[in-house]
Structures are given as C-alpha cells and as structure tokens.
Design a protein around this motif. Sequence first.
Motif, PDB file in Angstrom:
ATOM      1  N   UNK A   1      -6.270  -0.020  -2.263  1.00  0.00           N
ATOM      2  CA  UNK A   1      -4.915   0.404  -1.890  1.00  0.00           C
ATOM      3  C   UNK A   1      -4.046  -0.805  -1.573  1.00  0.00           C
ATOM      4  N   UNK A   2      -4.568  -1.720  -0.769  1.00  0.00           N
ATOM      5  CA  UNK A   2      -3.802  -2.911  -0.398  1.00  0.00           C
ATOM      6  C   UNK A   2      -3.486  -3.739  -1.633  1.00  0.00           C
ATOM      7  N   UNK A   3      -4.479  -3.933  -2.486  1.00  0.00           N
ATOM      8  CA  UNK A   3      -4.262  -4.721  -3.698  1.00  0.00           C
ATOM      9  C   UNK A   3      -3.213  -4.074  -4.604  1.00  0.00           C
ATOM     10  N   UNK A   4      -3.248  -2.737  -4.741  1.00  0.00           N
ATOM     11  CA  UNK A   4      -2.285  -2.034  -5.587  1.00  0.00           C
ATOM     12  C   UNK A   4      -0.867  -2.143  -5.023  1.00  0.00           C
ATOM     13  N   UNK A   5      -0.722  -1.985  -3.714  1.00  0.00           N
ATOM     14  CA  UNK A   5       0.608  -2.062  -3.089  1.00  0.00           C
ATOM     15  C   UNK A   5       1.180  -3.462  -3.236  1.00  0.00           C
ATOM     16  N   UNK A   6       0.394  -4.482  -2.963  1.00  0.00           N
ATOM     17  CA  UNK A   6       0.880  -5.852  -3.077  1.00  0.00           C
ATOM     18  C   UNK A   6       1.200  -6.197  -4.530  1.00  0.00           C
ATOM     19  N   UNK A   7       0.412  -5.689  -5.471  1.00  0.00           N
ATOM     20  CA  UNK A   7       0.702  -5.889  -6.893  1.00  0.00           C
ATOM     21  C   UNK A   7       2.041  -5.261  -7.259  1.00  0.00           C
ATOM     22  N   UNK A   8       2.276  -4.022  -6.796  1.00  0.00           N
ATOM     23  CA  UNK A   8       3.544  -3.340  -7.076  1.00  0.00           C
ATOM     24  C   UNK A   8       4.715  -4.104  -6.470  1.00  0.00           C
ATOM     25  N   UNK A   9       4.557  -4.592  -5.251  1.00  0.00           N
ATOM     26  CA  UNK A   9       5.638  -5.312  -4.581  1.00  0.00           C
ATOM     27  C   UNK A   9       5.939  -6.654  -5.250  1.00  0.00           C
ATOM     28  N   UNK A  10       4.911  -7.331  -5.760  1.00  0.00           N
ATOM     29  CA  UNK A  10       5.147  -8.627  -6.414  1.00  0.00           C
ATOM     30  C   UNK A  10       5.786  -8.466  -7.798  1.00  0.00           C
ATOM     31  N   UNK A  11       5.648  -7.301  -8.414  1.00  0.00           N
ATOM     32  CA  UNK A  11       6.255  -7.059  -9.730  1.00  0.00           C
ATOM     33  C   UNK A  11       7.741  -6.726  -9.634  1.00  0.00           C
ATOM     34  N   UNK A  12       8.274  -6.538  -8.422  1.00  0.00           N
ATOM     35  CA  UNK A  12       9.682  -6.186  -8.245  1.00  0.00           C
ATOM     36  C   UNK A  12      10.563  -7.373  -8.607  1.00  0.00           C
ATOM     37  N   UNK A  13      11.648  -7.074  -9.344  1.00  0.00           N
ATOM     38  CA  UNK A  13      12.591  -8.116  -9.744  1.00  0.00           C
ATOM     39  C   UNK A  13      14.003  -7.684  -9.356  1.00  0.00           C
ATOM     40  N   UNK A  14      14.865  -8.637  -9.069  1.00  0.00           N
ATOM     41  CA  UNK A  14      16.261  -8.317  -8.810  1.00  0.00           C
ATOM     42  C   UNK A  14      17.109  -8.846  -9.962  1.00  0.00           C
TER      43      UNK A  14
END
Length: 157
Positions: free
Chosen positions: A126-139
Amino acid sequence: MKEKLVTLKRVCKVTKGRRYFSFTALVVKGNKNGVVGFGVGKAKEPQNAIRKAGAKAEKRLVQILLTGGTIPHEQKAKHGSTYIFLSPASEGTGIIAGGVVRIVLELVGVKNILSKLNGSSNPNNCIRAVILALTKIRNAYTISKERGLTLKNIFEG
C-alpha cells in the motif's frame, strides 16, 4: 520530520534446536510539506528495528508536487496486487482514505483528497503504491519542460 510507525511484527524462525524471534518495523517519515519516505527495519529488539526503519526512510525521501493542499490531477498506480486511485478534492473535504494510505497522505501534507484502494491491503505494498502514484504527478510547469516549451516559445508562437 515527523515519523509514524505503521506496523511492528514479531517474526519467528523455528529450527531444530529452538525458536529465534526478531522484529520487523515499517516506518513512514514526512515533513507535511511535500516530502515523504518509508523504510523497513529488522532487528532482534523492537527499538532497534524502528530505528533502522527510520534511518532507511530518511534515505528514501521523495518530493511530491502539491497545489493548494491537494494534488493537481487524478492518478492511478499499482504495486504487486495493490491498486490505488487518488483524486483531488475541493477545500473542506479532508482526507478520505483509510489505514496506511491516510498515514502517508497526512505526512506528505495533503489536506483534501479522495482515495480508493483495491486489491491487496498489505501495508508494505500500500505504501509503495501510494508513493508511486504521488511521484507520477505532474504539474503544468513540468509537462511544458518535458515538451521543451518555455514561456518565450508559447507567447511568440
């Protein structure tokens, strides 16, 4: 840096002569301002396992792009058999998440977000998936930089 202990497990290895006990700790660290990391530590004593996990979390810190206390766009990620879906929320919504996902989002500094976790609820995944999703965010700035655009190029044609 704030540090939260997610899980502390006692692990037993059985051999012919005796049982060997050790501890496994999972720790998440964040500054509540867009930086988060996690670590797993193993030791004979629980305090040592927590200390080791905290040290590993310090080494794995990542920067997250936030806009106004939420994320700029929807994001999906998968790690193992854990699927996470994160969606930005309006002001006053709060963190709609459960368990491990809530801990990570609080330590990142997100104030308003919607999340859905599907598949495995293993805390490590769960932690790995959440951090992966957050790092893929772009502005918008990072997207224009990837495309080779600058403000001068955009306004001149």
